[in-house]
Scaffold this motif. Structure first.
Motif, PDB file in Angstrom:
ATOM      1  N   UNK A  92      35.752  46.804  25.143  1.00  0.00           N
ATOM      2  CA  UNK A  92      35.944  46.151  26.908  1.00  0.00           C
ATOM      3  C   UNK A  92      37.374  45.690  27.103  1.00  0.00           C
ATOM      4  N   UNK A  93      38.149  45.147  26.209  1.00  0.00           N
ATOM      5  CA  UNK A  93      39.084  45.112  25.961  1.00  0.00           C
ATOM      6  C   UNK A  93      39.720  45.986  26.604  1.00  0.00           C
ATOM      7  N   UNK A  94      39.622  46.642  26.077  1.00  0.00           N
ATOM      8  CA  UNK A  94      40.776  48.668  25.966  1.00  0.00           C
ATOM      9  C   UNK A  94      40.248  49.125  27.328  1.00  0.00           C
ATOM     10  N   UNK A  95      38.770  48.958  27.373  1.00  0.00           N
ATOM     11  CA  UNK A  95      39.221  49.398  28.850  1.00  0.00           C
ATOM     12  C   UNK A  95      39.511  48.949  30.245  1.00  0.00           C
ATOM     13  N   UNK A  96      39.825  47.151  29.938  1.00  0.00           N
ATOM     14  CA  UNK A  96      40.768  46.745  30.761  1.00  0.00           C
ATOM     15  C   UNK A  96      41.788  46.718  30.535  1.00  0.00           C
ATOM     16  N   UNK A  97      42.282  47.638  30.186  1.00  0.00           N
ATOM     17  CA  UNK A  97      43.804  47.127  29.254  1.00  0.00           C
ATOM     18  C   UNK A  97      44.034  45.737  28.928  1.00  0.00           C
ATOM     19  N   UNK A  98      43.657  45.077  27.953  1.00  0.00           N
ATOM     20  CA  UNK A  98      43.411  43.625  27.453  1.00  0.00           C
ATOM     21  C   UNK A  98      44.478  43.716  26.553  1.00  0.00           C
ATOM     22  N   UNK A  99      43.955  44.845  25.649  1.00  0.00           N
ATOM     23  CA  UNK A  99      45.409  45.089  24.274  1.00  0.00           C
ATOM     24  C   UNK A  99      46.475  45.021  24.680  1.00  0.00           C
ATOM     25  N   UNK A 100      47.001  45.502  25.962  1.00  0.00           N
ATOM     26  CA  UNK A 100      48.475  46.002  25.166  1.00  0.00           C
ATOM     27  C   UNK A 100      49.297  44.399  25.930  1.00  0.00           C
ATOM     28  N   UNK A 101      50.383  44.654  24.651  1.00  0.00           N
ATOM     29  CA  UNK A 101      51.181  43.692  25.209  1.00  0.00           C
ATOM     30  C   UNK A 101      51.999  42.473  26.658  1.00  0.00           C
ATOM     31  N   UNK A 102      51.795  41.586  27.191  1.00  0.00           N
ATOM     32  CA  UNK A 102      52.875  41.073  28.494  1.00  0.00           C
ATOM     33  C   UNK A 102      53.267  42.269  29.015  1.00  0.00           C
ATOM     34  N   UNK A 148      54.975  38.307  39.349  1.00  0.00           N
ATOM     35  CA  UNK A 148      55.499  38.939  38.555  1.00  0.00           C
ATOM     36  C   UNK A 148      54.819  37.049  37.453  1.00  0.00           C
ATOM     37  N   UNK A 149      55.478  36.368  37.963  1.00  0.00           N
ATOM     38  CA  UNK A 149      55.255  35.212  37.956  1.00  0.00           C
ATOM     39  C   UNK A 149      53.701  34.656  37.931  1.00  0.00           C
ATOM     40  N   UNK A 150      53.122  35.272  39.040  1.00  0.00           N
ATOM     41  CA  UNK A 150      51.366  34.658  38.850  1.00  0.00           C
ATOM     42  C   UNK A 150      51.021  35.306  37.455  1.00  0.00           C
ATOM     43  N   UNK A 151      51.239  36.896  37.509  1.00  0.00           N
ATOM     44  CA  UNK A 151      50.240  37.339  36.956  1.00  0.00           C
ATOM     45  C   UNK A 151      50.906  36.420  34.976  1.00  0.00           C
ATOM     46  N   UNK A 152      51.963  36.218  35.035  1.00  0.00           N
ATOM     47  CA  UNK A 152      52.289  35.921  33.448  1.00  0.00           C
ATOM     48  C   UNK A 152      51.185  34.392  33.557  1.00  0.00           C
ATOM     49  N   UNK A 153      51.695  33.887  34.394  1.00  0.00           N
ATOM     50  CA  UNK A 153      51.079  32.378  34.209  1.00  0.00           C
ATOM     51  C   UNK A 153      49.607  32.290  33.843  1.00  0.00           C
ATOM     52  N   UNK A 154      48.838  33.256  34.743  1.00  0.00           N
ATOM     53  CA  UNK A 154      47.464  33.423  34.674  1.00  0.00           C
ATOM     54  C   UNK A 154      47.296  34.297  33.207  1.00  0.00           C
ATOM     55  N   UNK A 211      37.441  33.621  35.581  1.00  0.00           N
ATOM     56  CA  UNK A 211      38.438  34.435  34.490  1.00  0.00           C
ATOM     57  C   UNK A 211      38.948  35.724  34.906  1.00  0.00           C
ATOM     58  N   UNK A 212      37.706  36.066  36.844  1.00  0.00           N
ATOM     59  CA  UNK A 212      38.160  37.370  36.929  1.00  0.00           C
ATOM     60  C   UNK A 212      40.259  37.832  37.495  1.00  0.00           C
ATOM     61  N   UNK A 213      40.392  38.024  36.454  1.00  0.00           N
ATOM     62  CA  UNK A 213      42.201  37.961  37.120  1.00  0.00           C
ATOM     63  C   UNK A 213      42.636  38.981  37.823  1.00  0.00           C
ATOM     64  N   UNK A 214      42.228  40.341  37.577  1.00  0.00           N
ATOM     65  CA  UNK A 214      42.552  41.157  38.940  1.00  0.00           C
ATOM     66  C   UNK A 214      42.217  40.960  40.173  1.00  0.00           C
ATOM     67  N   UNK A 215      41.061  39.982  40.559  1.00  0.00           N
ATOM     68  CA  UNK A 215      40.893  39.339  41.833  1.00  0.00           C
ATOM     69  C   UNK A 215      41.424  38.350  42.029  1.00  0.00           C
ATOM     70  N   UNK A 216      41.697  37.524  41.470  1.00  0.00           N
ATOM     71  CA  UNK A 216      43.014  35.831  41.433  1.00  0.00           C
ATOM     72  C   UNK A 216      44.152  36.505  42.021  1.00  0.00           C
TER      73      UNK A 216
END
Lengths: 326, 403, 323
Positions: free
Chosen positions: A55-65, A23-29, A287-292
């Motif tokens: 791209x944003x919606x496909x990767x779910x990047x537009x949803x709240x944190x 959880x912490x990592x997710x939020x930080x990154x 910035x490859x978040x999932x891999x990180x």
């Protein structure tokens, strides 16, 4: 029986710890500057705003944190570590491919550093104020003080330019076969320099600790008893003093696992070693978040496991901790 | 005696102390229902072997560990129910002297800080006055005022213990609990510290709870003595009465181990055995119990006989039974039967009878002022007196000199 | 004569250079007897024991005098030769049983180590011999004890294990350095009697080091009283205890609270003990004359500048006092 109950408690605590880490990592990154959608679009060679939104919606990047966190945790619980933005592969297969080289590098380096460090520390404690002892202290500290990447680059220079006995890059040659003894030998040759870098870093700590621990052990009452019994000095040193002196070293070896993983990132990058460290470095830049996140999760798990194993090992070695007193 | 008119300053009733379970073991009860009173300005000693619970009792009285049950009242104030600020308010009234001066003093504090810190914590005097008070304290314990700025490691063992005592007196307490205050010191220094404790007690009117495993020290320093065995208080009496002849076999075993005269020690061991725990066999194992059941002859030896002079043992027994016959008694013979768990917990008692194993022993006052948990208290006392008489006779001296 | 120490001087380190820790020490110990070396902390008795064993800590040296074990001069031997005699001809029992045993090794292994190093018996019999010895010193269930670790034993039991380790190679000399100081008063007599029993079985000589004069009397045939590195009095136990000839010995005897039983217990006990005031001077700050001068209630003017020589006070009984 007590031993297993303790182990179960530790494992339970570890799961909670892992959850907190994720959880912490997710939020930080995700709070870091830089928009992954734009980076990906950039890699694709530029894009319009509509494509970026897509791209944003496909990767779910537009949803709240928070929603993203929950989704992610649920994903991990199901074993799915996500999908890499850059490599277009599942993160899990990406990581799994990279784990063996990193583990090889780390375990080999840690074990070698421990053995070399302890040997040097024991030699140093035999004659504590002699010239060899001071030399050992000096070189250990030098190895510890120098930055990891500097040491790596210097070794690369030394063995690449002046004394080309070890290859300076990669894990294996394409020309060598992929099976059999030739392959193993090839990998070992490539392993030499990266592991040497890490060994030079860590042996210092082991040698300093084992020297101090041995000196303390040698001044105890039971060593005096051993001498009074007429045992020869070698037996006193190796059987009585060393056995007791090794216990703090074991604890430290377990604690060193975490920092070593960090050092591996730099070393793998310098020597182009195809492990997790290299992957971390590249993912940060992209910035490859999932891999990180996947790597952070896996490494947290490895460190926690290493500490549990160390703790269990310590309990096995020290009979006082093993069972309660009568 | 006018003891009942003197106010009881420390009253302990039915004290139980248990230590919580370690992984895999049940909780260990160190103190089981101990109770005693100490009148004002008197000293009570608690003796026993390691593990008997005497230190745990002291720590419970000091509220350094929590008692699981029981009441401790100091000068009328009930301590067991106090916590937090209320307890801290009472702290200056009762202080503790610990056993090992080397480890009970903070090595990073100078003597002046060690002494003024308690004063500061209980608000005694102004800051400027405290150093003067510390100087006075040092003088009272026999240290020069130049020691004020020294660290503990710069003192010798005896001097350090004086510093520990001074610190205990810094808050002007009324009760002092001394947990083996001289055990860690040389024999020659012990005398100095015992004298110091005695004079301080008289000058300050202190009530003292004195814990020790050394019977000679306890006899010298205490007005009343309590003997503990495995968490139970098994005997309690004024010092003179206890040492003139105890009324419990375990107390006799303790005495016989502390006596330096060989002849007397052999005589005591013959009758009362050496049923002590530390060192050898805490519990007789099953085989031995079974063997004792079967044998008809009494088994006085609970450990392997160390002395090889069996003829002396026989003569002693014969002489003693002669003495006792004259007064109408006889040597008690053990005849153990079933091993009952409600019975007396002194399993190695050489004088145990059947009833001892089945009846719960209770601390009873079999003589005014003298309490014992043994059913046969009066008999034991008489038998013991006979042994002591015998041992002081010239004939006995001749018999043992021949050994 | 098992142990013969003659005019031994030992020097040790201090902030102002080497100082004499032990001065002019003479001891004689025949076989099957016990000599108790009595003194307060800092008087040099432990250093004496360590010097006989060849285990002096760094910085301490034997500067003059002779130490003979069974007729052989120990001060001429090399380190290796001394080591060969340790455990075999002379053994030592230390003060703190809690720390004197290796915590990660079973007790049995620590005993068989001695048996095997000194080739007391063939390796196949070592275990049985160790178990037999454990039973002999009074430990029940010796087989179980053999595989136990030191932390599972109480203080008294650990000291018995130390006794086993000391005697298992049948040494001529056993040095017991305050073997009972760290134990309960109730166990002290047991351990001392155990030593006496072992002595009567093996005929070894025992050098008992202690600060407790009365406890020493349980075991010792002769007493030597040491103060600030010098011998004050030496003689047979009964003679020294009943008619002490040196003020320091008298002070030691008077200052110990003695157990009074029976009718003696009913007479009043004096409120103060006859303690010796002051403290032992540390090495380097010892006076020129008699070491005890500053604390002696019977000091003469002579005592300050001149050191008294041992004077005979009875058969085999000597005291270093002008009175």
């Amino acid at each position: 029986m007590i031993f297993f109950r303790h182990l179960a408690v530790r494992l339970g605590n570890s799961i909670l710890l892992l959850l907190a880490v994720i959880v912490l990592n997710f939020i930080l990154i995700h709070s870091a500057p830089g928009d992954p959608a734009e980076v990906i679009a950039g890699e694709m060679g530029g894009a319009t705003i509509e494509i970026i939104e897509e791209i944003r919606s496909r990767y779910g990047l537009d949803r709240p944190l928070w929603t993203q966190v929950v989704i992610y945790v649920r994903q991990i619980a199901g074993g799915d570590l996500g999908y890499s933005y850059y490599f277009n592969q599942p993160v899990s297969s990406l990581i799994l491919r990279r784990i063996p080289p990193t583990l090889l590098l780390m375990i080999f380096s840690l074990a070698s550093a421990a053995i070399i460090g302890v040997v040097l520390g024991v030699i140093s404690s035999y004659a504590p104020h002699s010239v060899p002892s001071h030399l050992i202290t000096f070189f250990s500290l030098a190895g510890y003080a120098a930055p990891v990447f500097w040491t790596g680059l210097m070794l690369m220079l030394l063995f690449g330019r002046f004394c080309p006995i070890f290859p300076v890059s990669g894990m294996f040659d394409i020309v060598a076969g992929h099976h059999g003894f030739a392959y193993v030998w090839d990998v070992l040759r490539h392993l030499a320099l990266p592991s040497l870098t890490l060994i030079l870093l860590n042996a210092a700590q082991f040698s300093r600790l084992s020297r101090a621990s041995m000196l303390e052990s040698l001044s105890t009452d039971y060593v005096r008893t051993a001498r009074a019994k007429g045992l020869n000095e070698r037996r006193v040193f190796l059987v009585h003093a060393l056995r007791n002196a090794l216990m703090p070293v074991v604890t430290m070896a377990g604690l060193q696992f975490g920092p070593l993983l960090g050092g591996a990132v730099v070393v793998e990058t310098v020597f182009n070693w195809p492990g997790l460290g290299r992957l971390v470095f590249d993912s940060i830049l992209r910035r490859d978040y999932p891999v990180l996140l996947g790597i952070l999760f896996i490494s947290a798990m490895m460190v926690i496991l290493a500490n549990i194993v160390t703790d269990a090992l310590y309990r096995l070695i020290d009979p006082r901790v093993r069972g309660g007193p009568k | 005696m006018t003891d009942s008119l003197v106010k009881n300053f420390l009253t302990v009733r039915d004290l139980w102390v248990s230590y919580p379970s370690r992984a895999g073991q049940d909780c260990f009860t160190a103190v089981k229902g101990v109770g005693f009173d100490i009148p004002q300005r008197r000293t009570m000693g608690l003796v026993g072997e390691s593990g008997s619970g005497k230190s745990s009792t002291a720590l419970a009285v000091m509220r350094l560990i929590r008692a699981s049950a029981g009441s401790i009242s100091l000068g009328g104030v009930e301590l067991t129910s106090l916590t937090g600020r209320a307890l801290r308010a009472q702290r200056p009234k009762f202080q503790m002297i610990f056993q090992d001066p080397a480890s009970s003093l903070n090595p990073r504090q100078r003597a002046v800080d060690i002494l003024t810190e308690p004063m500061h914590l209980c608000g005694l005097g102004q800051k400027s006055q405290r150093i003067e008070m510390a100087r006075e304290l040092l003088a009272q314990v026999g240290l020069s005022s130049s020691s004020l700025m020294l660290f503990p490691h710069q003192f010798s063992g005896g001097q350090r213990q004086r510093l520990v005592i001074a610190r205990a007196l810094a808050t002007r307490p009324e009760l002092v609990v001394a947990d083996e205050p001289v055990s860690a010191l040389d024999a020659a220094v012990q005398a100095q510290i015992l004298n110091l404790l005695g004079s301080l007690r008289d000058n300050f009117g202190l009530t003292v709870l004195f814990i020790s495993h050394d019977l000679g020290v306890v006899q010298h320093a205490c007005h009343e003595v309590g003997v503990m065995y495995r968490g139970l208080l098994i005997e309690r009496a004024p010092t003179e009465k206890l040492f003139s002849a105890p009324a419990h076999p375990y107390t006799w075993a303790l005495l016989s181990a502390s006596v330096t005269d060989w002849g007397l020690r052999e005589a005591l061991k013959t009758i009362f055995g050496s049923g002590l725990e530390n060192g050898v066999a805490a519990d007789p194992d099953q085989k031995e119990k079974a063997a004792r059941k079967k044998s008809l002859t009494p088994n006085f030896e609970t450990t392997q006989p160390v002395s090889s002079t069996r003829s002396i043992t026989k003569s002693i027994k014969w002489a003693i039974s002669g003495c006792l016959k004259e007064s109408g008694g006889q040597i008690l013979n053990p005849r153990l039967s079933e091993d009952g768990s409600e019975g007396c917990n002194f399993l190695q008692c050489p004088l145990a009878e059947e009833k001892c194993r089945t009846q719960e022993p209770v601390l009873t006052e079999f003589e005014p002022g003298h309490l014992s948990r043994c059913r046969l208290a009066a008999e034991i006392r008489r038998q013991g007196q006979a042994v002591l008489e015998l041992a002081s006779s010239p004939a006995f001296g001749q018999m043992t000199a021949a050994a | 004569m098992v142990l013969a120490v003659e005019n031994l001087f030992i020097h040790g380190p201090s902030s102002s250079g080497p100082v004499a820790v032990v001065e002019s020490l003479t001891l004689a110990l025949p076989a099957a007897t016990t000599l108790a070396l009595v003194g307060e902390s800092g008087c040099g008795k432990t250093i004496t024991a360590l010097s006989i064993m060849g285990l002096l800590p760094p910085g301490f040296f034997i500067t003059s005098g002779s130490v003979k074990l069974g007729g052989e001069e120990l001060t001429f031997l090399s380190k290796t030769e001394l080591r060969q005699r340790r455990g075999k001809s002379m053994a030592m029992i230390f003060q703190e049983p809690m720390t004197a045993l290796n915590p990660v090794m079973t007790v049995g292994r620590q005993i068989t180590e001695v048996l095997l190093t000194h080739r007391v018996c063939p390796p196949s019999q070592a275990r049985d011999k160790a178990i037999a010895l454990l039973g002999q010193v009074g430990l029940k269930e010796p087989e179980k004890r053999f595989s136990s670790y030191p932390h599972e034993f109480s203080g008294g039991m650990r000291q018995r294990v130390m006794c086993v380790m000391a005697i298992c190679a049948n040494p001529q000399l056993i040095i017991a350095d305050e073997p009972t100081t760290a134990l309960d008063a109730t166990v002290q007599a047991q351990i001392l009697e155990l030593l006496r029993e072992l002595q009567s079985q093996s005929g070894a000589a025992i050098l008992l080091i202690t600060h407790n004069l009365l406890a020493a009397s349980i075991l010792a045939d002769r007493l030597t009283v040491l103060y600030a590195g010098s011998v004050m009095e030496t003689g047979p136990t009964a003679a020294v205890l009943n008619s002490p000839a040196h003020p320091y010995t008298r002070g030691l005897l008077g200052s110990q609270p003695r157990l009074r039983l029976g009718r003696d217990a009913l007479c009043g006990i004096p409120p103060t003990l006859a303690a010796i005031s002051g403290q032992v001077p540390p090495p380097g700050r010892r006076p020129l004359g008699c070491a005890f001068f500053s604390r002696c209630p019977q000091a003469l003017k002579d005592c300050r500048d001149n050191r008294p020589h041992p004077v005979s006070k009875g058969p085999e009984h000597q005291a270093a006092c002008f009175r």
